[in-house]
Design a protein around this motif. Structure first.
Motif, mmCIF file in Angstrom:
data_model
loop_
_atom_site.group_PDB
_atom_site.id
_atom_site.type_symbol
_atom_site.label_atom_id
_atom_site.label_comp_id
_atom_site.label_asym_id
_atom_site.label_seq_id
_atom_site.Cartn_x
_atom_site.Cartn_y
_atom_site.Cartn_z
ATOM 1 N N PRO A 37 0.827 -1.212 0.000
ATOM 2 C CA PRO A 37 0.000 0.000 0.000
ATOM 3 C C PRO A 37 0.859 1.259 0.000
ATOM 4 C CG PRO A 37 -0.758 -1.570 1.655
ATOM 5 C CD PRO A 37 0.577 -2.047 1.185
ATOM 6 N N SER A 38 0.346 2.304 -0.636
ATOM 7 C CA SER A 38 1.020 3.603 -0.654
ATOM 8 C C SER A 38 -0.013 4.686 -0.387
ATOM 9 C CB SER A 38 1.679 3.844 -2.015
ATOM 10 O OG SER A 38 2.096 5.186 -2.146
ATOM 11 N N ALA A 39 0.298 5.587 0.536
ATOM 12 C CA ALA A 39 -0.627 6.674 0.843
ATOM 13 C C ALA A 39 -0.819 7.580 -0.368
ATOM 14 C CB ALA A 39 -0.098 7.481 2.028
ATOM 15 N N VAL A 40 0.193 7.629 -1.252
ATOM 16 C CA VAL A 40 0.105 8.501 -2.429
ATOM 17 C C VAL A 40 -1.033 8.064 -3.329
ATOM 18 C CG1 VAL A 40 1.300 9.360 -4.469
ATOM 19 C CG2 VAL A 40 2.581 8.970 -2.357
ATOM 20 N N THR A 41 -1.003 6.823 -3.789
ATOM 21 C CA THR A 41 -2.033 6.355 -4.707
ATOM 22 C C THR A 41 -3.375 6.129 -4.009
ATOM 23 O OG1 THR A 41 -1.136 4.117 -4.421
ATOM 24 C CG2 THR A 41 -0.433 5.348 -6.356
ATOM 25 N N THR A 42 -3.335 5.777 -2.726
ATOM 26 C CA THR A 42 -4.589 5.588 -1.990
ATOM 27 C C THR A 42 -5.343 6.906 -1.882
ATOM 28 O OG1 THR A 42 -3.602 3.792 -0.703
ATOM 29 C CG2 THR A 42 -5.617 4.778 0.169
ATOM 30 N N ALA A 43 -4.628 7.977 -1.519
ATOM 31 C CA ALA A 43 -5.262 9.296 -1.428
ATOM 32 C C ALA A 43 -5.759 9.756 -2.796
ATOM 33 C CB ALA A 43 -4.274 10.309 -0.858
ATOM 34 N N LEU A 44 -4.967 9.508 -3.817
ATOM 35 C CA LEU A 44 -5.339 9.938 -5.167
ATOM 36 C C LEU A 44 -6.658 9.321 -5.599
ATOM 37 C CD1 LEU A 44 -4.470 11.361 -7.861
ATOM 38 C CD2 LEU A 44 -3.435 9.173 -8.498
ATOM 39 N N VAL A 45 -6.810 8.021 -5.418
ATOM 40 C CA VAL A 45 -7.995 7.357 -5.955
ATOM 41 C C VAL A 45 -9.259 7.648 -5.150
ATOM 42 C CG1 VAL A 45 -6.656 5.531 -7.029
ATOM 43 C CG2 VAL A 45 -7.522 5.188 -4.712
ATOM 44 N N VAL A 46 -9.130 8.039 -3.892
ATOM 45 C CA VAL A 46 -10.336 8.360 -3.112
ATOM 46 C C VAL A 46 -10.655 9.853 -3.123
ATOM 47 C CG1 VAL A 46 -9.972 6.383 -1.597
ATOM 48 C CG2 VAL A 46 -9.134 8.636 -0.884
ATOM 49 N N SER A 47 -9.796 10.656 -3.729
ATOM 50 C CA SER A 47 -9.970 12.113 -3.703
ATOM 51 C C SER A 47 -11.132 12.604 -4.545
ATOM 52 C CB SER A 47 -8.694 12.804 -4.181
ATOM 53 O OG SER A 47 -8.487 12.582 -5.578
ATOM 54 N N GLY A 48 -11.465 11.854 -5.589
ATOM 55 C CA GLY A 48 -12.503 12.322 -6.497
ATOM 56 C C GLY A 48 -11.975 13.271 -7.557
ATOM 57 N N LEU A 49 -10.654 13.440 -7.607
ATOM 58 C CA LEU A 49 -10.012 14.315 -8.587
ATOM 59 C C LEU A 49 -9.407 13.470 -9.704
ATOM 60 C CD1 LEU A 49 -8.318 16.759 -6.061
ATOM 61 C CD2 LEU A 49 -10.342 17.197 -7.470
ATOM 62 N N PRO A 50 -9.083 14.078 -10.861
ATOM 63 C CA PRO A 50 -8.558 13.318 -11.992
ATOM 64 C C PRO A 50 -7.335 12.476 -11.619
ATOM 65 C CG PRO A 50 -9.146 15.524 -12.695
ATOM 66 C CD PRO A 50 -9.268 15.513 -11.198
ATOM 67 N N THR A 51 -7.321 11.235 -12.088
ATOM 68 C CA THR A 51 -6.233 10.314 -11.764
ATOM 69 C C THR A 51 -5.403 9.925 -12.984
ATOM 70 O OG1 THR A 51 -7.682 8.400 -12.096
ATOM 71 C CG2 THR A 51 -7.556 9.314 -9.864
ATOM 72 N N ASP A 52 -5.777 10.426 -14.170
ATOM 73 C CA ASP A 52 -5.079 9.994 -15.381
ATOM 74 C C ASP A 52 -3.648 10.511 -15.443
ATOM 75 O OD1 ASP A 52 -6.174 12.544 -15.593
ATOM 76 O OD2 ASP A 52 -6.338 12.451 -17.778
ATOM 77 N N ARG A 53 -3.406 11.700 -14.868
ATOM 78 C CA ARG A 53 -2.050 12.251 -14.797
ATOM 79 C C ARG A 53 -1.887 12.901 -13.423
ATOM 80 N NH1 ARG A 53 -0.836 16.531 -18.154
ATOM 81 N NH2 ARG A 53 1.356 15.923 -18.238
ATOM 82 N N PHE A 54 -0.837 12.534 -12.708
ATOM 83 C CA PHE A 54 -0.627 13.119 -11.380
ATOM 84 C C PHE A 54 0.856 13.187 -11.074
ATOM 85 C CE2 PHE A 54 -0.550 8.601 -10.512
ATOM 86 C CZ PHE A 54 0.367 8.447 -9.482
ATOM 87 N N CYS A 55 1.209 13.976 -10.071
ATOM 88 C CA CYS A 55 2.593 14.062 -9.610
ATOM 89 C C CYS A 55 2.602 14.068 -8.088
ATOM 90 C CB CYS A 55 3.300 15.311 -10.159
ATOM 91 S SG CYS A 55 2.537 16.887 -9.701
#
Length: 294
Positions: A128-146
Motif C-alpha cells: 500500500p502507498s498513501a500517495v495512490t490511496t489518497a489519489l484514488v479516493v480524492s474524487g479528482l482526476p487520476t489519469d495524470r498526477f505528480c
C-alpha cells in the motif's frame, strides 16, 4: 563471503518491502514470508517494526532470527555503506519503513541507487502507498498526477507559485500542526476555489476524506486536524495558462498603470492566468528574448 555457481562470489539481493499504511489486513502473504525468512532487516523504526510483527504473528527471521538494524534519515548515509557491504558479501537485505513503500518520502533511495551503481540486484514487494490511496479516493482526476512529498518549511509561497501552472493532479504529505497554514498558502497561490481533498488516517479506524475548495478546507483545518495526512490538489484547469505572451505583458502593464507595483502585478497576472510567476517575470523583463543588439 557467500559463494555462488561454480565457486563465484554471490552478491545479495536488496528487497524493498511495502508495509500497510494502517490496516494490518493489507499485509500480503509475500511480505510475511519475507519478514520470516530475512537475515538482515533495515527498518526505519525497529520498535514499530517489532510491534507490527507481534500484531501480525510474525517471527522476524524465523527460528534463526534476523539481524534488525535501524535505517532512518539521520543515519541513512552511514547505514547505506554498511548494508552495501552486507550485500557485496552475499547477504540478502530487506528494507522496510514505518508504513508504505521505502524510498517514497522515506529512507531507501540512497541504498537503491548505490545498488544500481554496483549492479547489485534490487527487487520489491509491492504494498500500500498513501500517495495512490489518497489519489484514488480524492474524487479528482487520476489519469495524470505528480507526487510533491512534504512542502518545504521555508519558502512555501515561492514553491507553490512554481506549481500554479501544473496541469496534473498534485499529491502532498503534510503534518497535523502545519496543515492549516499549508492549505491557506495553497488557497492564496492556487485560488480558494481550486478543488482539493484532505485525506486523513487512510485505511485506519478513523479514516476521513474531506473534499472542497482550498479556501473552505483551510477554514476547516484551522479548527485542528489529527493523524497522518495526505493532500490532493486539482491541477490547473483547462484554459489556464492559455494567454499569449503579449496578453500577459499587457495585463502586467495595465496593473502598473493603475499604480500596482510590478512585483505584485506579475504575481496577480500569473495567478489569474494559471502560469508560473517566473514565466511572467521573464516575459516582462525580456529574459531569453532577442533584444535586437547588433
Amino acid at each position: 563471503m557467500v559463494e555462488g555457481v561454480a565457486g563465484a562470489p554471490r552478491v545479495g539481493t536488496l528487497t524493498l518491502a511495502g508495509l500497510p499504511i494502517g490496516n494490518l489486513e493489507d499485509a500480503p502473504p509475500r511480505l510475511i514470508s519475507a519478514l520470516e525468512g530475512a537475515r538482515v532487516i533495515a527498518a526505519e523504526d525497529t520498535r514499530r517494526l517489532r510491534q507490527f510483527a507481534a500484531r501480525a504473528g510474525v517471527r522476524l527471521g524465523g527460528a534463526e532470527g534476523a539481524r534488525v538494524v535501524s535505517y532512518y534519515d539521520a543515519n541513512e548515509s552511514r547505514r547505506t555503506d554498511e548494508l552495501l557491504t552486507d550485500l557485496k558479501d552475499g547477504v540478502d537485505v530487506l528494507v522496510v519503513t514505518d508504513a508504505g513503500m521505502p524510498g517514497v518520502s522515506d529512507p531507501g533511495y540512497r541504498l537503491t541507487a548505490a545498488c544500481a551503481e554496483e549492479d547489485i540486484p534490487v527487487t520489491s514487494i509491492p504494498g500500500p502507498s498513501a500517495v495512490t490511496t489518497a489519489l484514488v479516493v480524492s474524487g479528482l482526476p487520476t489519469d495524470r498526477f505528480c507526487f510533491e512529498g512534504f512542502p518545504p518549511r521555508k519558502g512555501l509561497a515561492g514553491y507553490l507559485a512554481d506549481l500554479v501552472g501544473e496541469r496534473r493532479t498534485m499529491v502532498f504529505f503534510e503534518s497535523p500542526h502545519r496543515i492549516a497554514a499549508t492549505l491557506t498558502a495553497m488557497a492564496d497561490a492556487f485560488g480558494p476555489d481550486r478543488r482539493a481533498a484532505v485525506c486523513r488516517e487512510l485505511t485506519k479506524t478513523y479514516e476521513e476524506v474531506r473534499r472542497g475548495g482550498l479556501g473552505e478546507l483551510a477554514a476547516w483545518a484551522a479548527e485542528g486536524v489529527r493523524g497522518e495526512i495526505s493532500v490532493v490538489v486539482e491541477g490547473a484547469r483547462p484554459g489556464g495558462g492559455s494567454a499569449s505572451p503579449a496578453d500577459l505583458i499587457a495585463a502586467v502593464s495595465a496593473l502598473e498603470e493603475e499604480g500596482v507595483r510590478r512585483k505584485e502585478a506579475i504575481s496577480r497576472v500569473a495567478k489569474e492566468a494559471g502560469v508560473p510567476k517566473r514565466e511572467v517575470y521573464d516575459l516582462v523583463h525580456g529574459v531569453g528574448q532577442d533584444q535586437g543588439h547588433a
